[in-house]
Design an enzyme around this catalytic site. Structure first.
Site, PDB file in Angstrom:
ATOM      1  N   LYS A 196      -1.934  -6.371   2.345  1.00 11.85           N
ATOM      2  CA  LYS A 196      -1.198  -7.157   1.360  1.00 11.85           C
ATOM      3  C   LYS A 196      -0.820  -6.310   0.148  1.00 11.85           C
ATOM      4  O   LYS A 196      -1.364  -5.243  -0.082  1.00 11.85           O
ATOM      5  CB  LYS A 196      -2.028  -8.376   0.920  1.00 11.85           C
ATOM      6  CG  LYS A 196      -2.683  -9.114   2.061  1.00 11.85           C
ATOM      7  CD  LYS A 196      -1.689  -9.759   3.011  1.00 11.85           C
ATOM      8  CE  LYS A 196      -2.420 -10.165   4.287  1.00 11.85           C
ATOM      9  NZ  LYS A 196      -1.865 -11.278   4.995  1.00 11.85           N
TER      10      LYS A 196
HETATM   11  C1  LIG Z   1      -2.829 -12.310   5.741  1.00 10.27           C
HETATM   12  C2  LIG Z   1      -2.396 -13.709   5.816  1.00 10.27           C
HETATM   13  C3  LIG Z   1      -3.304 -14.758   5.884  1.00 10.27           C
HETATM   14  C4  LIG Z   1      -4.772 -14.535   6.014  1.00 10.27           C
HETATM   15  O1  LIG Z   1      -5.334 -13.745   5.035  1.00 10.27           O
HETATM   16  P1  LIG Z   1      -6.744 -13.013   5.369  1.00 10.27           P
HETATM   17  O2  LIG Z   1      -7.179 -12.479   4.064  1.00 10.27           O
HETATM   18  O3  LIG Z   1      -6.438 -11.951   6.375  1.00 10.27           O
HETATM   19  O4  LIG Z   1      -7.649 -14.052   5.897  1.00 10.27           O
HETATM   20  C5  LIG Z   1      -2.818 -16.047   5.876  1.00 10.27           C
HETATM   21  N1  LIG Z   1      -1.508 -16.294   5.817  1.00 10.27           N
HETATM   22  C6  LIG Z   1      -0.593 -15.313   5.762  1.00 10.27           C
HETATM   23  C7  LIG Z   1       0.849 -15.673   5.667  1.00 10.27           C
HETATM   24  C8  LIG Z   1      -1.009 -13.986   5.781  1.00 10.27           C
HETATM   25  O5  LIG Z   1      -0.107 -13.014   5.764  1.00 10.27           O
END
Ligand SMILES: *Cc1c(COP(=O)(O)O)cnc(C)c1O
Length: 437
Positions: A196
């Site tokens: 992210k």
């Molecule tokens: C990465 C992501 C998640 C989950 O996040 P985690 O920290 O990996 O649990 C949920 N929704 C979207 C759109 C994502 O890109």
């Protein structure tokens, strides 16, 4: 101009040794993590509390809780909004799995809505038709770092008495009409996973402005307790709770990264805007767009193959060519991938309508009424899943316009020479490499 593609032995457009990998770390991160390491509290302490304070101040939320993942924060949103077993929750047909499995985590039923073909987000004009008598909430995924048309969605939600949950896991800093993602609904979830735009390895953040939603979510987050570890606890489970907290080392790292986020955001914006302009007019390529209302964070810069122009209609051929193009881009030194090749209703956990065994939670009396996951209902999501290629890292800070210009050249090289892309030859090259590795 014909150029030799890197996958056939040509020179890569981007020298990967010049690209800083994500996330960039420096002494400020080291200092913070070491501080946490040598402090007496390593579970929940000052860094957790400070991070929540700093993040909520930065984003503009009243309340925040640091979690061990974005998925945990999403689950907290469901509970915070009072969703119960057998309730229906609307969500886009195209996203990361946990945008919808979070609904199952609380025994509720996902109802999928097809995407808009140009924003790749849940089509707001298709929401009302998907509402059932059991619908209680809409999860709006601000996918790729682009916010959906929130005025439209909030108006629909208000009319039907639905809560609005933002999956802002990819949307740090993204804006809708100048307001930040995570402040546009009743509550929201962010992810700080390494991929992210804001990362601490693994982690997440739950945010809301509502005391009631916060209190409910906080119970789920820590053993069903009504007090948090920093408060005086009676160790009583007042509700069904999980253990979604995170630790001090991770919180400290998240704080040092957050302190640099405005630089990350500005850099990625500049790179994304530059690339969008530079790629205009590239043959065989469809570009993303930024609607008037939105400030994209370019978490994921999306390329799509123009199959209509290429005259390719067979889905199997489309996917073969797309995968070969992605491989060719990677060899040009661009971190290109197929971010998600399945749409959500296609995933077995939903298609089989069985999450916990015995067909649960769809087997809750009445819960499955009107629930139809037939793939024909999601033509835009399906089409998108076959033609997109994602760029999620090469454009991130501190990489600047010099790298972005090379990314532009690499993409142009591949798309301008698409007649050189032979999926079978490329599959053989990749297979050969796998054998050698
Ligand atoms: C990465 C992501 C998640 C989950 O996040 P985690 O920290 O990996 O649990 C949920 N929704 C979207 C759109 C994502 O890109």
């Amino acid at each position: 101009m014909s150029e030799k593609l890197a996958i056939y032995g040509g020179t890569p457009a981007v020298n990967v040794n010049e690209v800083v990998s994500w996330p960039p770390v420096d002494k400020s991160d080291e200092k913070m993590v070491l501080d946490a390491l040598y402090s007496k509290v390593q579970s929940r302490g000052t860094h957790n509390l400070k991070l929540e304070e700093e993040f909520s101040a930065w984003n503009g939320n009243k309340f925040a809780l640091f979690t061990n993942s974005g998925t945990a924060a999403l689950h907290m949103c469901l509970v915070g909004c009072g969703i119960g077993a057998g309730d229906h929750v609307l969500v886009t047909a195209y996203s990361w799995s946990s945008s919808a499995t979070c609904i199952l985590h609380h025994d509720a039923i996902p109802i999928f809505v097809d995407i808009d073909p140009e924003t790749f987000l849940m089509d707001p004009d298709k929401i009302e038709a998907a509402i059932t008598p059991r619908t209680k909430a809409i999860i709006v995924v601000q996918l790729h770092g682009l916010c959906n048309d929130m005025d439209k969605i909030n108006a629909i939600a208000k009319k039907h008495g639905l809560k609005v949950i933002e999956d802002a896991c990819q949307a740090h800093g993204a804006m809708y009409k100048g307001r930040k993602a995570g402040t546009l609904g009743d509550c929201a979830a962010f992810s700080f996973n390494q991929n992210k735009c804001l990362s601490c390895g693994e982690g997440g953040m739950f945010v809301t402005d509502s005391q009631e939603i916060f209190d409910n979510a906080a119970k789920l987050w820590s053993f069903g307790e009504t007090s948090r570890p920093e408060q005086s606890r009676d160790y009583h489970a007042y509700a069904l709770g999980w253990m979604y907290r995170n630790n001090e080392l991770t919180a400290a790292y998240a704080r040092s990264q957050l302190a640099k986020y405005d630089f990350y955001f500005k850099t990625l914006r500049e790179n994304g805007e530059y690339l969008l302009k530079a790629l205009q007019g590239t043959p065989n390529l469809l570009l993303p767009y930024e609607p008037e209302y939105a400030t994209h964070n370019w978490y994921n810069f999306n390329l799509r193959l123009d199959f209509a122009k290429l005259g390719i209609t067979d889905p199997v051929q489309q996917v073969k060519l797309r995968d070969a193009v992605a491989a060719a881009l990677r060899d040009e030194g661009i971190v290109a991938s197929v971010w998600q090749r399945f749409i959500l209703p296609e995933m077995t956990v939903f298609a089989a309508k069985n999450a916990y065994g015995q067909g649960y939670p769809w087997s809750i009396p009445g819960a499955d009424e009107g629930v139809d996951y037939s793939l024909e209902k999601f033509p835009n999501a399906l089409e998108y899943s076959r033609k997109h290629i994602s760029i999620v890292q090469t454009l991130r800070a501190p990489n600047g316009l010099d790298i972005t210009e090379k990314v532009n050249q690499g993409i142009r090289k591949v798309f301008e020479n698409i007649d050189q892309i032979d999926p079978d030859r490329i599959a053989a090259i990749l297979e050969e490499r796998r054998k050698k590795a």
